[in-house]
Design a protein around this motif. Structure first.
Motif, mmCIF file in Angstrom:
data_model
loop_
_atom_site.group_PDB
_atom_site.id
_atom_site.type_symbol
_atom_site.label_atom_id
_atom_site.label_comp_id
_atom_site.label_asym_id
_atom_site.label_seq_id
_atom_site.Cartn_x
_atom_site.Cartn_y
_atom_site.Cartn_z
ATOM 1 N N TYR A 189 56.012 81.449 39.955
ATOM 2 C CA TYR A 189 54.559 81.409 40.088
ATOM 3 C C TYR A 189 54.156 80.884 41.464
ATOM 4 C CZ TYR A 189 54.555 82.716 35.258
ATOM 5 O OH TYR A 189 54.765 83.416 34.090
ATOM 6 N N ASP A 190 53.426 81.705 42.193
ATOM 7 C CA ASP A 190 53.073 81.428 43.584
ATOM 8 C C ASP A 190 52.277 80.131 43.733
ATOM 9 O OD1 ASP A 190 54.272 83.786 44.269
ATOM 10 O OD2 ASP A 190 52.403 84.913 44.538
ATOM 11 N N LYS A 191 52.702 79.322 44.680
ATOM 12 C CA LYS A 191 51.990 78.100 45.082
ATOM 13 C C LYS A 191 51.765 77.137 43.917
ATOM 14 C CE LYS A 191 49.650 80.500 48.867
ATOM 15 N NZ LYS A 191 48.368 80.896 49.479
ATOM 16 N N ALA A 192 52.602 77.247 42.895
ATOM 17 C CA ALA A 192 52.470 76.375 41.729
ATOM 18 C C ALA A 192 53.444 75.209 41.822
ATOM 19 C CB ALA A 192 52.727 77.166 40.442
ATOM 20 N N ASN A 193 53.019 74.053 41.317
ATOM 21 C CA ASN A 193 53.856 72.859 41.259
ATOM 22 C C ASN A 193 54.558 72.752 39.914
ATOM 23 O OD1 ASN A 193 53.540 70.920 43.665
ATOM 24 N ND2 ASN A 193 51.430 71.567 43.300
ATOM 25 N N HIS A 194 55.637 72.004 39.894
ATOM 26 C CA HIS A 194 56.267 71.603 38.635
ATOM 27 C C HIS A 194 55.175 71.021 37.733
ATOM 28 C CE1 HIS A 194 59.700 70.022 36.237
ATOM 29 N NE2 HIS A 194 58.808 69.101 35.903
ATOM 30 N N GLY A 195 55.132 71.461 36.493
ATOM 31 C CA GLY A 195 54.104 70.978 35.576
ATOM 32 C C GLY A 195 52.810 71.752 35.628
ATOM 33 N N PHE A 196 52.825 72.947 36.217
ATOM 34 C CA PHE A 196 51.566 73.673 36.424
ATOM 35 C C PHE A 196 50.894 74.099 35.124
ATOM 36 C CE2 PHE A 196 54.587 77.246 36.271
ATOM 37 C CZ PHE A 196 53.908 78.189 35.510
ATOM 38 N N HIS A 197 51.633 74.130 34.014
ATOM 39 C CA HIS A 197 51.017 74.515 32.739
ATOM 40 C C HIS A 197 50.284 73.349 32.074
ATOM 41 C CE1 HIS A 197 50.932 75.549 28.381
ATOM 42 N NE2 HIS A 197 50.680 76.754 28.843
ATOM 43 N N ASN A 198 50.611 72.129 32.474
ATOM 44 C CA ASN A 198 50.026 70.933 31.858
ATOM 45 C C ASN A 198 48.610 70.727 32.370
ATOM 46 O OD1 ASN A 198 49.296 68.300 31.135
ATOM 47 N ND2 ASN A 198 51.399 67.572 31.213
ATOM 48 N N ASP A 199 47.631 70.949 31.514
ATOM 49 C CA ASP A 199 46.234 70.926 31.936
ATOM 50 C C ASP A 199 45.602 69.543 31.910
ATOM 51 O OD1 ASP A 199 46.446 70.937 29.198
ATOM 52 O OD2 ASP A 199 45.008 72.546 28.863
ATOM 53 N N SER A 200 46.427 68.502 31.953
ATOM 54 C CA SER A 200 45.882 67.147 31.961
ATOM 55 C C SER A 200 45.977 66.481 33.326
ATOM 56 C CB SER A 200 46.613 66.275 30.926
ATOM 57 O OG SER A 200 47.955 66.047 31.319
ATOM 58 N N THR A 201 46.543 67.163 34.335
ATOM 59 C CA THR A 201 46.652 66.586 35.670
ATOM 60 C C THR A 201 46.264 67.623 36.721
ATOM 61 O OG1 THR A 201 48.908 67.228 36.332
ATOM 62 C CG2 THR A 201 48.710 65.374 34.820
ATOM 63 N N ALA A 202 46.172 67.163 37.972
ATOM 64 C CA ALA A 202 45.808 68.058 39.071
ATOM 65 C C ALA A 202 46.908 69.051 39.406
ATOM 66 C CB ALA A 202 45.443 67.239 40.310
ATOM 67 N N ARG A 203 48.097 68.886 38.851
ATOM 68 C CA ARG A 203 49.148 69.886 39.046
ATOM 69 C C ARG A 203 48.806 71.186 38.314
ATOM 70 N NH1 ARG A 203 54.345 67.285 36.797
ATOM 71 N NH2 ARG A 203 52.849 66.674 35.206
ATOM 72 N N PHE A 204 47.917 71.104 37.351
ATOM 73 C CA PHE A 204 47.519 72.261 36.554
ATOM 74 C C PHE A 204 46.989 73.370 37.454
ATOM 75 C CE2 PHE A 204 43.952 74.189 33.940
ATOM 76 C CZ PHE A 204 44.772 74.999 33.174
ATOM 77 N N ASP A 205 47.527 74.563 37.242
ATOM 78 C CA ASP A 205 47.086 75.758 37.962
ATOM 79 C C ASP A 205 46.590 76.739 36.914
ATOM 80 O OD1 ASP A 205 47.090 78.362 39.139
ATOM 81 O OD2 ASP A 205 48.459 77.679 40.696
ATOM 82 N N GLU A 206 45.287 76.805 36.756
ATOM 83 C CA GLU A 206 44.700 77.540 35.637
ATOM 84 C C GLU A 206 45.123 79.000 35.609
ATOM 85 O OE1 GLU A 206 40.376 78.307 33.464
ATOM 86 O OE2 GLU A 206 40.465 77.297 35.410
ATOM 87 N N ALA A 207 45.043 79.687 36.734
ATOM 88 C CA ALA A 207 45.376 81.120 36.749
ATOM 89 C C ALA A 207 46.841 81.346 36.395
ATOM 90 C CB ALA A 207 45.059 81.711 38.125
ATOM 91 N N ASN A 208 47.733 80.574 37.008
ATOM 92 C CA ASN A 208 49.155 80.732 36.715
ATOM 93 C C ASN A 208 49.493 80.285 35.295
ATOM 94 O OD1 ASN A 208 50.318 81.919 39.035
ATOM 95 N ND2 ASN A 208 50.212 79.984 40.138
ATOM 96 N N ALA A 209 48.842 79.224 34.823
ATOM 97 C CA ALA A 209 49.096 78.744 33.465
ATOM 98 C C ALA A 209 48.680 79.791 32.432
ATOM 99 C CB ALA A 209 48.360 77.434 33.218
ATOM 100 N N GLU A 210 47.530 80.400 32.639
ATOM 101 C CA GLU A 210 47.069 81.418 31.695
ATOM 102 C C GLU A 210 47.980 82.638 31.712
ATOM 103 O OE1 GLU A 210 42.991 82.310 32.486
ATOM 104 O OE2 GLU A 210 42.259 80.394 31.673
ATOM 105 N N LEU A 211 48.433 83.039 32.901
ATOM 106 C CA LEU A 211 49.346 84.173 32.989
ATOM 107 C C LEU A 211 50.681 83.856 32.316
ATOM 108 C CD1 LEU A 211 50.183 86.956 34.032
ATOM 109 C CD2 LEU A 211 50.715 85.880 36.248
#
Length: 300
Positions: A264-286
Protein backbone atom coordinates in the motif's frame (compact mmCIF):
# COMPACT_ATOMS: atom_id res chain seq x y z
CA UNK A 1 2.98 25.84 15.38
CA UNK A 2 2.79 22.75 13.19
CA UNK A 3 -0.04 21.16 15.08
CA UNK A 4 -1.95 18.89 12.73
CA UNK A 5 -1.40 15.15 12.43
CA UNK A 6 -0.99 15.54 8.67
CA UNK A 7 2.16 17.58 9.25
CA UNK A 8 3.85 15.02 11.51
CA UNK A 9 7.20 14.02 9.98
CA UNK A 10 7.79 10.43 8.94
CA UNK A 11 10.52 9.89 11.51
CA UNK A 12 7.96 10.31 14.30
CA UNK A 13 5.98 7.39 12.90
CA UNK A 14 9.19 5.36 12.60
CA UNK A 15 10.10 6.13 16.22
CA UNK A 16 6.64 5.07 17.34
CA UNK A 17 6.94 1.81 15.42
CA UNK A 18 10.25 1.09 17.15
CA UNK A 19 8.78 2.02 20.53
CA UNK A 20 5.65 -0.09 19.98
CA UNK A 21 7.73 -3.13 19.08
CA UNK A 22 10.14 -2.89 22.01
CA UNK A 23 13.06 -1.56 19.99
CA UNK A 24 12.99 1.75 21.85
CA UNK A 25 12.17 2.61 25.45
CA UNK A 26 9.45 5.11 26.36
CA UNK A 27 11.94 7.62 27.74
CA UNK A 28 13.93 7.58 24.49
CA UNK A 29 10.73 7.81 22.44
CA UNK A 30 9.53 10.88 24.35
CA UNK A 31 12.99 12.44 24.13
CA UNK A 32 13.01 12.02 20.36
CA UNK A 33 9.58 13.60 20.12
CA UNK A 34 11.00 16.43 22.23
CA UNK A 35 13.55 17.10 19.52
CA UNK A 36 10.64 17.85 17.17
CA UNK A 37 9.12 20.25 19.70
CA UNK A 38 12.32 22.30 19.37
CA UNK A 39 11.55 22.53 15.65
CA UNK A 40 8.08 23.93 16.26
CA UNK A 41 5.88 20.85 16.65
CA UNK A 42 3.40 20.56 19.50
CA UNK A 43 4.15 17.70 21.94
CA UNK A 44 0.46 17.33 22.77
CA UNK A 45 -0.43 16.99 19.10
CA UNK A 46 2.41 14.54 18.48
CA UNK A 47 1.47 12.27 21.37
CA UNK A 48 -2.28 12.48 20.76
CA UNK A 49 -1.77 11.59 17.11
CA UNK A 50 0.67 8.73 17.62
CA UNK A 51 -0.94 7.11 20.67
CA UNK A 52 -4.32 5.43 20.15
CA UNK A 53 -7.68 7.05 20.78
CA UNK A 54 -10.09 4.15 20.72
CA UNK A 55 -13.15 6.39 20.70
CA UNK A 56 -12.29 6.94 17.03
CA UNK A 57 -12.17 3.26 16.16
CA UNK A 58 -15.75 2.11 16.57
CA UNK A 59 -17.38 1.42 13.22
CA UNK A 60 -19.91 -1.16 14.46
CA UNK A 61 -21.57 -0.67 17.83
CA UNK A 62 -21.73 -3.61 20.23
CA UNK A 63 -25.44 -2.75 20.43
CA UNK A 64 -25.96 -3.25 16.69
CA UNK A 65 -29.07 -5.37 16.14
CA UNK A 66 -27.35 -7.39 13.41
CA UNK A 67 -24.80 -8.94 15.76
CA UNK A 68 -24.53 -10.66 19.12
CA UNK A 69 -21.28 -10.26 21.08
CA UNK A 70 -20.20 -12.29 24.11
CA UNK A 71 -16.99 -13.34 25.86
CA UNK A 72 -16.21 -17.04 25.84
CA UNK A 73 -13.53 -19.27 27.34
CA UNK A 74 -11.81 -22.23 25.71
CA UNK A 75 -9.32 -24.89 26.75
CA UNK A 76 -5.66 -24.45 25.79
CA UNK A 77 -3.78 -27.45 27.20
CA UNK A 78 -0.54 -26.69 25.35
CA UNK A 79 -0.73 -22.99 26.10
CA UNK A 80 -1.79 -21.26 29.32
CA UNK A 81 -4.48 -23.82 30.14
CA UNK A 82 -7.43 -21.56 29.44
CA UNK A 83 -8.06 -18.83 26.91
CA UNK A 84 -10.73 -16.16 26.53
CA UNK A 85 -12.00 -14.33 23.50
CA UNK A 86 -14.61 -11.96 22.14
CA UNK A 87 -17.10 -13.98 20.08
CA UNK A 88 -19.34 -12.06 17.69
CA UNK A 89 -22.09 -13.74 15.68
CA UNK A 90 -24.36 -12.32 13.00
CA UNK A 91 -28.05 -12.35 13.86
CA UNK A 92 -29.42 -11.08 10.56
CA UNK A 93 -27.74 -12.90 7.70
CA UNK A 94 -29.11 -14.67 4.64
CA UNK A 95 -27.77 -18.21 4.79
CA UNK A 96 -26.53 -19.87 1.63
CA UNK A 97 -26.97 -23.43 2.90
CA UNK A 98 -29.89 -25.34 4.32
CA UNK A 99 -27.90 -26.41 7.37
CA UNK A 100 -27.73 -22.83 8.60
CA UNK A 101 -23.93 -22.87 8.90
CA UNK A 102 -21.57 -19.91 8.60
CA UNK A 103 -17.89 -19.37 7.85
CA UNK A 104 -15.72 -18.47 10.84
CA UNK A 105 -12.83 -16.01 11.16
CA UNK A 106 -10.21 -15.70 13.89
CA UNK A 107 -9.16 -12.09 14.55
CA UNK A 108 -5.70 -11.65 16.06
CA UNK A 109 -4.61 -8.52 17.90
CA UNK A 110 -1.31 -6.64 17.93
CA UNK A 111 1.34 -7.07 20.63
CA UNK A 112 -0.73 -5.43 23.35
CA UNK A 113 -3.81 -7.56 23.97
CA UNK A 114 -7.42 -7.39 22.91
CA UNK A 115 -8.03 -3.67 22.59
CA UNK A 116 -11.23 -1.94 21.39
CA UNK A 117 -9.99 -1.62 17.80
CA UNK A 118 -9.62 -5.40 17.44
CA UNK A 119 -13.02 -5.99 19.03
CA UNK A 120 -14.48 -3.63 16.46
CA UNK A 121 -12.79 -5.57 13.64
CA UNK A 122 -14.54 -8.70 14.95
CA UNK A 123 -17.87 -6.86 14.90
CA UNK A 124 -17.21 -5.69 11.33
CA UNK A 125 -16.73 -9.31 10.27
CA UNK A 126 -19.92 -10.42 12.02
CA UNK A 127 -21.75 -7.57 10.32
CA UNK A 128 -20.47 -9.01 7.03
CA UNK A 129 -21.89 -12.46 7.83
CA UNK A 130 -19.03 -14.26 9.59
CA UNK A 131 -18.74 -15.72 13.07
CA UNK A 132 -15.67 -13.99 14.48
CA UNK A 133 -13.55 -14.75 17.53
CA UNK A 134 -10.91 -12.33 18.83
CA UNK A 135 -8.86 -14.00 21.59
CA UNK A 136 -6.97 -12.05 24.24
CA UNK A 137 -3.38 -13.24 24.76
CA UNK A 138 -3.38 -11.34 28.06
CA UNK A 139 -6.15 -13.47 29.62
CA UNK A 140 -3.62 -15.36 31.82
CA UNK A 141 -2.69 -12.01 33.35
CA UNK A 142 -6.24 -10.76 33.77
CA UNK A 143 -6.86 -9.51 30.24
CA UNK A 144 -6.24 -6.30 28.33
CA UNK A 145 -5.63 -3.63 31.01
CA UNK A 146 -7.30 -0.72 29.24
CA UNK A 147 -4.22 0.94 27.77
CA UNK A 148 -1.70 -0.17 25.18
CA UNK A 149 1.48 0.72 27.06
CA UNK A 150 0.66 -1.57 29.96
CA UNK A 151 -0.77 -4.20 27.60
CA UNK A 152 2.43 -4.24 25.57
CA UNK A 153 4.53 -4.68 28.69
CA UNK A 154 2.27 -7.46 29.95
CA UNK A 155 2.38 -9.39 26.69
CA UNK A 156 6.18 -9.18 26.63
CA UNK A 157 6.31 -11.12 29.93
CA UNK A 158 4.36 -14.10 28.60
CA UNK A 159 5.95 -17.20 27.09
CA UNK A 160 5.79 -16.71 23.30
CA UNK A 161 5.37 -20.44 22.62
CA UNK A 162 2.42 -20.64 24.99
CA UNK A 163 0.81 -17.59 23.37
CA UNK A 164 1.14 -19.28 19.97
CA UNK A 165 -0.52 -22.42 21.32
CA UNK A 166 -3.33 -20.35 22.83
CA UNK A 167 -4.12 -19.06 19.34
CA UNK A 168 -3.95 -22.57 17.88
CA UNK A 169 -6.44 -23.64 20.56
CA UNK A 170 -8.65 -20.63 19.80
CA UNK A 171 -8.64 -21.48 16.08
CA UNK A 172 -9.61 -25.08 16.79
CA UNK A 173 -12.32 -23.95 19.21
CA UNK A 174 -13.78 -21.55 16.66
CA UNK A 175 -13.66 -24.02 13.79
CA UNK A 176 -15.60 -26.52 15.94
CA UNK A 177 -18.36 -23.99 16.70
CA UNK A 178 -21.76 -25.68 16.19
CA UNK A 179 -22.69 -23.02 13.61
CA UNK A 180 -19.39 -23.28 11.72
CA UNK A 181 -19.36 -24.49 8.13
CA UNK A 182 -15.96 -26.04 8.82
CA UNK A 183 -14.00 -23.37 6.94
CA UNK A 184 -11.71 -21.16 8.98
CA UNK A 185 -10.22 -17.82 7.99
CA UNK A 186 -7.85 -15.69 10.03
CA UNK A 187 -6.93 -12.03 9.91
CA UNK A 188 -4.31 -10.43 12.11
CA UNK A 189 -2.45 -7.18 12.52
CA UNK A 190 1.26 -6.75 13.32
CA UNK A 191 1.91 -9.50 15.91
CA UNK A 192 -1.46 -10.84 14.80
CA UNK A 193 -0.20 -10.92 11.21
CA UNK A 194 2.66 -13.10 12.43
CA UNK A 195 0.18 -15.39 14.18
CA UNK A 196 -1.80 -15.79 10.94
CA UNK A 197 1.40 -16.79 9.14
CA UNK A 198 2.24 -19.13 12.04
CA UNK A 199 -1.18 -20.82 12.03
CA UNK A 200 -0.92 -21.42 8.28
CA UNK A 201 2.46 -23.10 8.79
CA UNK A 202 2.19 -24.99 12.08
CA UNK A 203 -1.12 -26.77 11.35
CA UNK A 204 -1.55 -26.69 7.57
CA UNK A 205 -5.05 -28.19 7.51
CA UNK A 206 -6.44 -25.91 10.20
CA UNK A 207 -6.66 -22.72 8.13
CA UNK A 208 -8.45 -22.29 4.80
CA UNK A 209 -7.60 -18.61 4.24
CA UNK A 210 -5.19 -16.22 5.94
CA UNK A 211 -4.88 -12.43 5.79
CA UNK A 212 -1.78 -11.15 7.61
CA UNK A 213 -1.59 -7.36 7.82
CA UNK A 214 2.07 -6.25 8.12
CA UNK A 215 3.10 -9.42 9.92
CA UNK A 216 6.42 -11.21 9.89
CA UNK A 217 6.57 -14.83 8.63
CA UNK A 218 6.65 -17.99 10.69
CA UNK A 219 9.98 -19.68 11.36
CA UNK A 220 11.68 -20.68 8.12
CA UNK A 221 11.62 -24.38 9.02
CA UNK A 222 7.79 -24.30 9.12
CA UNK A 223 7.05 -22.45 5.89
CA UNK A 224 7.23 -25.44 3.56
CA UNK A 225 4.11 -26.82 5.29
CA UNK A 226 1.82 -23.93 4.35
CA UNK A 227 -1.21 -24.89 2.25
CA UNK A 228 -3.80 -22.17 2.85
CA UNK A 229 -4.14 -19.29 0.39
CA UNK A 230 -2.69 -16.07 1.80
CA UNK A 231 -3.58 -12.44 1.17
CA UNK A 232 -0.56 -10.51 2.40
CA UNK A 233 -1.10 -6.81 3.18
CA UNK A 234 2.04 -4.68 3.53
CA UNK A 235 2.71 -0.96 4.00
CA UNK A 236 5.25 0.80 1.81
CA UNK A 237 6.85 2.72 4.69
CA UNK A 238 7.10 -0.31 7.00
CA UNK A 239 10.80 -1.06 6.55
CA UNK A 240 11.00 -3.49 9.49
CA UNK A 241 8.37 -5.95 8.23
CA UNK A 242 9.06 -5.40 4.54
CA UNK A 243 12.66 -6.52 5.06
CA UNK A 244 11.31 -10.05 5.67
CA UNK A 245 9.18 -10.22 2.53
CA UNK A 246 11.67 -11.21 -0.18
CA UNK A 247 12.76 -14.38 1.59
CA UNK A 248 9.20 -15.22 2.64
CA UNK A 249 8.00 -14.87 -0.93
CA UNK A 250 10.72 -17.23 -2.13
CA UNK A 251 9.57 -19.82 0.40
CA UNK A 252 5.91 -19.41 -0.57
CA UNK A 253 6.80 -19.90 -4.23
CA UNK A 254 8.90 -22.96 -3.41
CA UNK A 255 6.03 -24.46 -1.41
CA UNK A 256 3.55 -23.62 -4.21
CA UNK A 257 1.37 -21.63 -1.83
CA UNK A 258 -1.35 -19.58 -3.53
CA UNK A 259 -0.75 -16.03 -2.38
CA UNK A 260 -1.30 -12.41 -3.33
CA UNK A 261 0.71 -9.55 -1.87
CA UNK A 262 -0.48 -5.96 -1.89
CA UNK A 263 1.90 -3.14 -1.02
CA UNK A 264 0.00 0.00 0.00
CA UNK A 265 1.53 3.24 -1.26
CA UNK A 266 2.83 5.72 1.31
CA UNK A 267 1.23 3.72 4.13
CA UNK A 268 2.77 3.17 7.57
CA UNK A 269 2.80 0.03 9.66
CA UNK A 270 -0.60 -0.02 11.36
CA UNK A 271 -2.38 1.83 8.56
CA UNK A 272 -5.59 -0.16 9.10
CA UNK A 273 -5.86 0.87 12.77
CA UNK A 274 -8.24 3.83 12.77
CA UNK A 275 -7.39 4.96 16.29
CA UNK A 276 -4.10 6.74 15.48
CA UNK A 277 -2.63 9.10 12.89
CA UNK A 278 -1.01 6.12 11.17
CA UNK A 279 -4.50 5.32 9.86
CA UNK A 280 -4.75 5.71 6.09
CA UNK A 281 -8.44 5.74 5.28
CA UNK A 282 -8.21 5.08 1.54
CA UNK A 283 -5.69 2.26 1.88
CA UNK A 284 -7.49 0.79 4.90
CA UNK A 285 -10.80 0.67 3.06
CA UNK A 286 -9.19 -0.91 0.01
CA UNK A 287 -7.37 -3.49 2.13
CA UNK A 288 -10.58 -4.35 3.99
CA UNK A 289 -12.54 -4.66 0.75
CA UNK A 290 -9.89 -7.07 -0.51
CA UNK A 291 -10.00 -8.98 2.79
CA UNK A 292 -13.76 -9.53 2.59
CA UNK A 293 -13.55 -10.57 -1.07
CA UNK A 294 -10.78 -13.04 -0.20
CA UNK A 295 -12.81 -14.62 2.58
CA UNK A 296 -15.89 -14.75 0.38
CA UNK A 297 -13.90 -16.64 -2.25
CA UNK A 298 -12.23 -19.14 0.07
CA UNK A 299 -14.47 -19.82 3.08
CA UNK A 300 -18.03 -18.90 2.17
Amino acid sequence: MKDTSKSIPQEAFDWYDSYAHCGMGRRTFIAKLGSLVALGYSMSVLTSALLPNYALAEQVSFNDDDIKATYVQFDSPLGHGKGRGYLVEPTNVQLTNKEGLLPVVLVVHENRGLNPYIEDVARRLAKAGYIALAPDALFPLGGYPGNDDEGRQMQSTLDRTKIEQDFVAAAEFLKANPRSNGKLGAVGFCFGGYIVNYLAAVKPDLLQAGVPFYGTPAAKALRAEIKAPLLIQLAELDERVNATWAEYEQDLVAAKVPYTMHMYDKANHGFHNDSTARFDEANAELAWKRTLAFFEKHIQ
